[in-house]
Scaffold this active site. Sequence first.
Site, PDB file in Angstrom:
ATOM      1  CG  LEU A 198      -1.923  -1.088   1.420  1.00  0.00           C
ATOM      2  CD1 LEU A 198      -2.649  -0.930   2.754  1.00  0.00           C
ATOM      3  CD2 LEU A 198      -2.919  -1.107   0.275  1.00  0.00           C
ATOM      4  CG  ASP A 199       0.447   4.385  -2.863  1.00  0.00           C
ATOM      5  OD1 ASP A 199       1.220   3.548  -3.359  1.00  0.00           O
ATOM      6  OD2 ASP A 199      -0.401   5.018  -3.516  1.00  0.00           O
ATOM      7  CE  LYS A 200       5.323   8.857   4.779  1.00  0.00           C
ATOM      8  NZ  LYS A 200       6.176  10.053   4.589  1.00  0.00           N
TER       9      LYS A 200
END
EC number: 5.4.99.-
Length: 332
Positions: free
Chosen positions: A139-141
């Site tokens: 998942l993106d940050k």
Amino acid sequence: MQDEVRVAVLPAGEERLDRALARAWPDLSRSRLQKLIKDGHVRLDGSVVGDSSLRPAEGAEATLVEPAPEPAAPAAQAIPLAVVYEDEEVIVIDKPAGLVVHPGAGHGSGTLVNALLAHCGASLSGIGGVARPGIVHRLDKDTSGLLVVAKTDRAHRSLAAQFADHGRTGALERAYLAFAWGVPEPRRGTVDVPLARSPSHREKIAVTSSERGRHAITHYAVEEVFGDGAGEALASLVRCRLETGRTHQIRVHLAHLRHPVVGDALYGAGFRTKVSRLGEEAASRVAELGRQALHAALLQFEHPASGEILRFESGLPPDLAALHAALRAGLE
């Protein structure tokens, strides 16, 4: 990182090869050069040499292919984790926004991997490599929500196959909740456009028609519409289901529809002026977000060992729940 290639023409003399190379490349120690020679990384006039004591002929051309440094093994760090499920094969985490999944440029520590090493010890799959033990998907940050990690190589292989299939023939299902600017029309549909790294902005992914684009499909459905009290729709809550899993896929696809994710500074910067129209409370909540309003709310997969279908759902985290409440209040 790539291997570094060095070339030097060695002068006349009776010096050993390691000494001659140390003079040619003073930034490398003799001990380092001796190991590189022993490991077959040095050639003389095109032929691999493995003896540091060899005395090269005058004018010999030495070529060194210095391998890129291997990433250091991440250190275990006691970072709190929201564990949703765990057994001997897998662990499911509800990742908070702001937590990077694995070490990389600019994030050598403080990542989910560092936390998992402290929580799981050595019981993480090694297939992902030194820096990404157990990591099957990311998942993106600044995206929150559900993520599964493999604790065994068997689990890693099974989950990797399921994610590669994207639920076309198996049990895998992933759904995200996104707060988007405006309301996509039609309110239920599919975005099927290929994506590739932007040629003009290295951090961005872009829709493309070129052959380098990767197939990307997002199914979406508008669940709720938020207005300004006068009947104008300003934002919506959209459920997105992935049929492929490309970097930034939902963010780029919604921006392609001209309804980018609220708070997305990378793909929705042109919509910042709309914040003031949301009302004081909602505008304040958007300003406090500091991230895209995107949450991985549903994760379903087949257990690698038992074959049982595991399904997990995650409610909106506090920051998005507060935004949701403020947007709803604007309708009253």
